[in-house]
Design a protein around this motif. Sequence first.
Motif, PDB file in Angstrom:
ATOM      1  N   HIS A  57      -5.384  -3.871   6.472  1.00 35.83           N
ATOM      2  CA  HIS A  57      -4.746  -5.185   6.567  1.00 35.83           C
ATOM      3  C   HIS A  57      -5.763  -6.264   6.919  1.00 35.83           C
ATOM      4  O   HIS A  57      -5.793  -7.330   6.302  1.00 35.83           O
ATOM      5  N   VAL A 108      -6.568  -9.426   4.606  1.00 34.29           N
ATOM      6  CA  VAL A 108      -6.349 -10.809   5.037  1.00 34.29           C
ATOM      7  C   VAL A 108      -7.580 -11.662   4.746  1.00 34.29           C
ATOM      8  O   VAL A 108      -7.464 -12.843   4.412  1.00 34.29           O
ATOM      9  N   PRO A 131      -5.258 -14.574   2.758  1.00 36.33           N
ATOM     10  CA  PRO A 131      -4.863 -14.795   4.158  1.00 36.33           C
ATOM     11  C   PRO A 131      -3.384 -14.601   4.443  1.00 36.33           C
ATOM     12  O   PRO A 131      -3.025 -14.240   5.559  1.00 36.33           O
TER      13      PRO A 131
END
Lengths: 138, 138
Positions: B39, B43, B47
């Motif tokens: 994750h 991101v 984002p």
Amino acid sequence: MSDLLERLRGRGWRMTAQRRVVAEVLDGEHVHLTADEVHARAVAKLPEISRATVYNTLGELVSLGEVLEVATDKRAKRYDPNAHRPHHHLICAGCGAIRDVHPSGNPLADLPDSERFGFTVSDVEVTYRGLCPNCAAA
Amino acid sequence: MSDLLERLRGRGWRMTAQRRVVAEVLDGEHVHLTADEVHARAVAKLPEISRATVYNTLGELVSLGEVLEVATDKRAKRYDPNAHRPHHHLICAGCGAIRDVHPSGNPLADLPDSERFGFTVSDVEVTYRGLCPNCAAA
DNA sequence: ATCCCACACTGGACAACGTCCAAGTCAAGC
DNA sequence: GCTTGACTTGGACGTTGTCCAGTGTGGGAT
């Protein structure tokens, strides 16, 4: 494993009602319980025992080598009281049942030096997966 | 694994920016990431991607057989993109480093019928534990 | 037998990891 | 470019496990 309490006392363990209960639970039929299952059974014998104590006690038993942690793919760790006879595990993908098994051969010897990357290899854990007769029939 | 996206499209996967990013993260250097690490890296590229989507996507990749879940004794599952070449794992008890290894021999053959209890055994997972050179020196 | 205190226990807050769901969004076929 | 159903979001929730301050107690010393 009936002398577990003796061995623990010999190692300087302070013997309390809570620890006795946890040891008794593990001493029952040879199953692989989660921490919460151990707690549930302990509560049946000693209603005020807290979760924290069960976790602490299990952790101590593991570091004393009296009990093994089994990391299946399930969410919770399971505790295996059969720590004194090396063995591996066979897990049913359907119902999660766990059996102890004793493969022939020594997997440690199957790892050539070229595959050890300089590690000091001290232990090996083998997990077989499949379907138990019930789940295979379904 | 650069054709992972192609394979997925061929299986009827709807191609979204999020899934592409997750696949790209796994396609990087061959490491064993936790879901949260995936994750975090996702991101960095996209984002707004949510944790739930990363979990969903990893779960789908696992059920498609494109990625393996590795259950070490650590708390979080790790994801191994090297699903197409069978292998096992060597884990450092000190720092948690994980290496892929390829033992000789076939552990499946080492489990005699008498130890199968009627199970249909389909898979075996071997985890070696030890200390990596760094941790052994410390 | 009793005292004492280091060690053990409790209960609840907290943390890590993962799952679920209703509502909004978007890929891809028409 | 529409439409639609699959995908994503964000946050609430669940499970498993850890931590800590306060209280209790086993068992050696007296």
